[in-house]
Design an enzyme around this catalytic site. Sequence first.
Site, short mmCIF file in Angstrom:
data_model
loop_
_atom_site.label_atom_id
_atom_site.label_comp_id
_atom_site.label_asym_id
_atom_site.label_seq_id
_atom_site.Cartn_x
_atom_site.Cartn_y
_atom_site.Cartn_z
N GLU A 4 0.89 -1.18 0.00
CA GLU A 4 0.00 0.00 0.00
C GLU A 4 0.92 1.22 0.00
O GLU A 4 1.40 1.63 1.05
CB GLU A 4 -0.90 -0.02 1.24
N CYS A 37 -2.28 9.33 2.22
CA CYS A 37 -1.83 8.72 0.96
C CYS A 37 -2.76 9.05 -0.19
O CYS A 37 -2.33 9.16 -1.33
CB CYS A 37 -1.71 7.21 1.14
P1 NAD Z 1 7.98 5.01 5.21
O1 NAD Z 1 8.04 4.15 4.00
O2 NAD Z 1 9.12 5.87 5.53
O3 NAD Z 1 7.74 4.12 6.51
C1 NAD Z 1 6.65 3.22 6.67
C2 NAD Z 1 7.08 2.07 7.56
O4 NAD Z 1 8.17 1.41 6.95
C3 NAD Z 1 7.54 2.46 8.96
O5 NAD Z 1 7.02 1.57 9.91
C4 NAD Z 1 9.05 2.34 8.88
O6 NAD Z 1 9.63 1.94 10.10
C5 NAD Z 1 9.22 1.24 7.85
N1 NAD Z 1 10.48 1.35 7.12
C6 NAD Z 1 11.21 2.46 6.87
N2 NAD Z 1 12.32 2.15 6.16
C7 NAD Z 1 12.29 0.81 5.97
C8 NAD Z 1 13.16 -0.12 5.33
N3 NAD Z 1 14.29 0.27 4.74
N4 NAD Z 1 12.80 -1.41 5.31
C9 NAD Z 1 11.66 -1.83 5.89
N5 NAD Z 1 10.80 -1.01 6.51
C10 NAD Z 1 11.11 0.30 6.56
O7 NAD Z 1 6.63 5.83 5.06
P2 NAD Z 1 6.05 6.92 6.02
O8 NAD Z 1 6.82 8.18 5.89
O9 NAD Z 1 5.86 6.34 7.39
O10 NAD Z 1 4.57 7.12 5.40
C11 NAD Z 1 4.32 7.99 4.35
C12 NAD Z 1 4.20 7.24 3.04
O11 NAD Z 1 3.30 6.16 3.17
C13 NAD Z 1 3.64 8.11 1.93
O12 NAD Z 1 4.31 7.84 0.75
C14 NAD Z 1 2.19 7.67 1.85
O13 NAD Z 1 1.59 7.91 0.60
C15 NAD Z 1 2.31 6.21 2.14
N6 NAD Z 1 1.04 5.70 2.65
C16 NAD Z 1 0.35 4.84 1.86
C17 NAD Z 1 -0.90 4.38 2.30
C18 NAD Z 1 -1.73 3.45 1.46
O14 NAD Z 1 -2.71 2.93 1.97
N7 NAD Z 1 -1.40 3.23 0.20
C19 NAD Z 1 -1.39 4.80 3.53
C20 NAD Z 1 -0.64 5.68 4.28
C21 NAD Z 1 0.59 6.12 3.84
#
Ligand code: NAD
Length: 483
Positions: free
Chosen positions: A230, A264
């Site tokens: 997602e 998102c």
């Molecule tokens: P992010 O990708 O930085 O982090 C999300 C999660 O991933 C966190 O729990 C983090 O600890 C983990 N993470 C970070 N780096 C990682 C790695 N190298 N390997 C594995 N896991 C890792 O995202 P964010 O800043 O927390 O959220 C914002 C983003 O999420 C935006 O791009 C938004 O559009 C997207 N988002 C999508 C949805 C959806 O339903 N499609 C919903 C909400 C947010």
Amino acid sequence: MQTVAYAVAASSQSVEAPAQDSLRSALAAQRHAFNLAPFPDLAHRKADLDRLEKVLVSHSAEIVSALSQDFGGRSEQEAVLSEVIVTLNNLRYTRRRLGRWMKPRKRHVPLELGSGRAYVLPQPLGIVGIVSPWNFPVQLSLVPLIGALAAGNRAMIKPSELSPLTSDVIRKLVAEAFPPEQVVVCPGDVDVARTFVALPFDHLVYTGSTDVGRHVMRVAADNLVPVTLELGGKSPALVAPDAVVLEAAKDIVFGKLLNAGQICISPDYALVPRALVKEFARACQQVAQQMFPEGTASGDYTSIINQRHLGRLESYLSAARASGTEIVSLFAADKISPVSRKLAPVLAIDPADDSALMQNEVFGPILSIKPYDSLDDAIAFINSRPRPLALYLFTRSSATIDRVMKRTVCGSVSINDTLVHCAVEDLPFGGVGASGMGHYHGPEGFETLSKMKPIFHRKGFRTDRFARPPFTTFKKWLISRLI
Ligand code: NAD
């Protein structure tokens, strides 16, 4: 109840990283428990959902307060609606439908295969890993959990390190409702997240940015773990030439300013007929000022999650200004005060296609307006970019709806509104291309987290054995009739 040593140091907002071994042993404990009880019945699954519902309700005030602290100011009512109520609605909808979803589905057996019964049995997969982001930490941890439990699975959840107080409330409420061998929350920093996504789950639901999603999919591939991704992206709002401009502005501004645009599926930019750009901009100002009469001082207007993200958004704006893009404030000048990390919402009028604003997911209260000359141009603009998570269309014409729906590919759509499709529980939710893969929510979500096991059960008169050697002349004749 929780035996695994995960802890969040609330005051410092830092997170104590669990040893890699703790994660592995948590998974091993869940797998052992799953093997002992691999097919929870309907009553068991409903009882799991009941327990989750109870702790979610009893901790709702704590959730709202933790969110407000994590954000340094988050609208209370928005938090209740988008975190608690949306999650409860999903849970109650799932519980009502579960009996129907769990039933084996009968399939057709062709005559030449003889008598027997074919059906698909939805079966629990095992252990589901769930990684969630900070923008809706409760909903985006617990809705995948609801899907996992409904499908009879166990789950491990890694919430975001950027919302540590809310992650801790999630950890507490989950520990109150479930033993760790059924559901466990594993808070931690990015190193923990990296270890987490490398675990050999039976399915991984990852919600986060597209860049990290790519990495997650690569790592999961080593264990052949199927992923539901997602992800993010730039969701357009297309205002058709026949739209009622003020009505479109009401819904686009609402979608853009909820959670200060940190959603998102927030409308990332608006495609507006060139002749209507000024009228649309004025309507957006009018709507924003009616929604938030106190401007940035309004308790209903949410802050940016941290200084890094605030700096990122400010850098997009200074680059746009430096290149001559007109920036229009949505709040009146005397309603903009430096409150916490609140960024006053703005419109960016026709930023260049290669600008930071048009190249990156904004994820904040900046709405770019791209003027267009014909609907075909607007459709071509959308199609020239990575596939968006959501698309919003404002029109009164069913021919326009048909044209845009059939000529664009995106995760999901609201027509004449924004965001709402996500709250329609019976619709699946998920991206496509760069905005993700797979679905959760609705029956599709249940199927994502189940093994839809195809079963053929031979019974009745065995006409089929004619198709086995030795192939006599008569059998050869029969086979030739099947061509
Ligand atoms: P992010 O990708 O930085 O982090 C999300 C999660 O991933 C966190 O729990 C983090 O600890 C983990 N993470 C970070 N780096 C990682 C790695 N190298 N390997 C594995 N896991 C890792 O995202 P964010 O800043 O927390 O959220 C914002 C983003 O999420 C935006 O791009 C938004 O559009 C997207 N988002 C999508 C949805 C959806 O339903 N499609 C919903 C909400 C947010």
